[in-house]
Design an enzyme around this catalytic site. Structure first.
Site, PDB file in Angstrom:
ATOM      1  N   ARG A  95     -37.083 -36.759 107.073  1.00 46.73           N
ATOM      2  CA  ARG A  95     -37.618 -36.432 105.737  1.00 46.73           C
ATOM      3  C   ARG A  95     -36.472 -36.553 104.750  1.00 46.73           C
ATOM      4  NH1 ARG A  95     -37.756 -31.627 108.766  1.00 46.73           N
ATOM      5  NH2 ARG A  95     -35.691 -30.707 108.669  1.00 46.73           N
TER       6      ARG A  95
ATOM      7  N   ASP B 207     -22.928 -36.709 106.769  1.00 43.56           N
ATOM      8  CA  ASP B 207     -21.657 -36.256 106.172  1.00 43.56           C
ATOM      9  C   ASP B 207     -21.013 -35.112 106.956  1.00 43.56           C
ATOM     10  OD1 ASP B 207     -23.667 -34.514 105.375  1.00 43.56           O
ATOM     11  OD2 ASP B 207     -23.148 -34.516 103.252  1.00 43.56           O
TER      12      ASP B 207
ATOM     13  N   SER C 223     -26.599 -39.102 104.327  1.00 45.14           N
ATOM     14  CA  SER C 223     -26.632 -37.655 104.541  1.00 45.14           C
ATOM     15  C   SER C 223     -28.006 -37.031 104.345  1.00 45.14           C
ATOM     16  CB  SER C 223     -25.593 -37.005 103.633  1.00 45.14           C
ATOM     17  OG  SER C 223     -24.351 -37.582 103.919  1.00 45.14           O
TER      18      SER C 223
END
Ligand code: GLC
Length: 498
Positions: free
Chosen positions: A193, A231, A178
């Site tokens: 990132r 997620d 996630s």
């Protein structure tokens, strides 16, 4: 009765012996500070800082909607609107055993999901705690740890003893990772990132699916990485599996993000792939990045600026830093520290415990808001137990009101994000269901009501057409369903293209 006083102190006797005194406040009326009136005055200031008017919200929604469009049209935008290669909705008939590995913000979870069709499933799972060091250490080591946990789990749950896995057989795995990853196919993902305080080295810019496969090989696990998912995408699919009215999914947890189903013809930046225009694909918005760097649209207070400046990623995840569970406690703590510095709170007491960054858990805001007692005994408990601080009733009422302001702002900003997707997709008239999950949504009292109230402030009465509901476990069940959908597509020769 002796005159009441509060706080603690010490004095030294002529013998050299030090006597510590520590007395409780008996009568708050006489206090030279923290009287109801002054706390109420302070509160007014924070009310104006943290309150979002409907008009301001509509302005945010407008900018947000444009940002979503931009992310769909051009690659590498701040809100990246990531195509997930999850095509369309599940049929509800997906069946079989699947593993799901969930690397979220706080824990690592391994699940064995048995999809039984007709929207039914069974799940068994184990959680493993991630240490702060693991979050910052080398990325490959982190994936090795994931593989090690999978190894232990598979041994216990799917070994021949458990009667699940025959020799030579391998289990398809959905890896819920996630963090923002740009994908070229469903079992690929380049980490754009780290977010949520993670900072593991040698991972940004690399294909995490590939790194994870390497770790799987090390442990020679009978597992095949079938899908790498976010997620929110998992939540979208899992919610739809049990409630087909679901069109949007949002996570309100350590991080905050949303996914929804988009028409492929409207994702201009992947036009060159030549995917059937009639198809639909889930988009992982990564909306936590909205207004990053430029800070043009969101109402940031100086506490938000401090949270941002002192984070491991200054400038980034501007929207998420105002909303998610990782930051709300810290925002409140910074306000308290300001009032300590101004000599308003906890006079004569040692406040060092409260001065430690991130020591004030967002769960404390939930607990303070849900304290049912007149005396605010829960608030007393939090401050004495965790911070060794005595509080007056006026202070406690102030803390609770402050929690409410910060929690309410988070919910109302979330409404702005949801409203932007609703606008973009034209869902207002027909209405839609929003599957929501995460500690903030599930545990923070009134969070959902405040989101709904925010939607009505934005859209008027029609805002009632947009309803959030507690989602199915997207990172576990959703991941498994997506693995099943992907396996089905692969078996049908539909991998990569429609
Ligand atoms: C962060 C992550 C995002 C995730 C969200 C909720 O925003 O970047 O990928 O969906 O947290 O966990």
């Amino acid at each position: 009765m002796p005159a009441s006083r509060r706080g603690s102190g010490s004095f030294t006797l002529t013998t050299g012996q030090t006597i510590a005194i520590h007395t409780r406040t008996q009568d708050e009326e006489d206090l030279p500070h923290a009287t109801k009136k002054t706390m109420a005055d302070h509160l007014r200031k924070y009310e104006s800082l943290f309150t979002l008017t409907p008009q301001r919200m509509r302005m945010i929604v407008e900018a947000f909607t444009e940002t979503l469009e931009l992310g769909l049209n051009k690659p590498n935008q701040i809100v990246p609107m990531i195509p997930t290669y999850v095509f369309g909705w599940p049929t509800g008939q997906e069946k079989g055993d699947f593993l799901a590995l969930d690397l979220g913000g706080t824990n690592l979870r391994v699940c064995l999901v048995t999809l039984q069709g007709e929207g039914k499933f069974e799940i068994s799972q184990t959680k493993y705690r991630l240490s702060e060091e693991q979050k910052q250490d080398d990325g490959q080591k982190l994936f090795d740890f994931c593989a090690e946990c999978l190894h232990t789990f598979v041994e216990t749950n799917t070994g021949e003893g458990a009667g699940q896995l025959k020799p030579g057989q391998s289990l398809p795995l959905g890896f819920t990772f996630s963090y923002p990853c740009s994908q070229e196919r469903i079992d690929h993902g380049e980490l754009i990132r780290w977010t949520k305080g993670f900072g593991a080295g040698n991972t940004e810019g690399r294909d995490v699916a590939e790194m994870f496969k390497k770790s799987l090989e090390k442990y020679q696990l009978p597992i095949k990485l079938t899908a790498l998912i976010n997620d929110t995408t998992g939540t979208l699919i899992a919610s739809h599996y049990v409630n087909p009215k679901t069109k949007i999914a949002v996570i309100f947890g350590t991080g905050c993000n949303a996914a929804y189903m988009e028409r492929v013809k409207d994702i201009a930046k992947i036009e060159h792939l030549g995917i059937d225009h009639g198809a639909e694909m889930a988009i992982n918005c990564e909306w936590g990045a909205f207004d990053s760097f430029e800070h043009e649209h969101l109402p940031r207070t100086k506490y938000d600026t401090i949270v941002d400046d002192t984070s491991n990623k200054p400038g980034e995840q501007a929207f998420e830093k105002l909303i998610s569970g990782r930051y709300l406690g810290e925002i409140l703590r910074l306000v308290l520290c300001e009032l300590i510095d101004e000599g308003v709170l906890f006079l004569g007491q040692n406040t060092y415990k409260l001065e430690k960054p991130y020591c004030f858990d967002t769960a404390f805001l939930s607990l303070m808001e849900s304290d049912p007692t007149d005396e605010l005994l829960m608030v007393i408990g939090i401050f004495t137990h965790f911070f060794a601080l005595e509080t007056t009733l006026a202070e406690r009422q102030f803390f609770r009101a402050l929690a409410k302001l910060i929690g309410r702002r988070a919910a109302r900003l979330s409404s702005c994000g949801i409203a932007a997707i609703v606008n973009k997709m034209g869902y207002l008239e027909e209405g839609c269901s929003v599957g929501a999950d995460g500690s903030l949504y599930n545990k923070y009292p009134g969070f959902a009501d405040r989101v709904h109230e925010g939607l009505q402030d934005i859209f008027g009465d029609k805002g009632r057409n947009i309803v959030t509901h507690h989602a199915e476990d997207g990172s576990g069940v959703g991941s498994a369903i997506i693995a099943a959908m992907t396996k089905h597509r692969k078996d049908a020769g539909l991998y990569l293209n429609v």
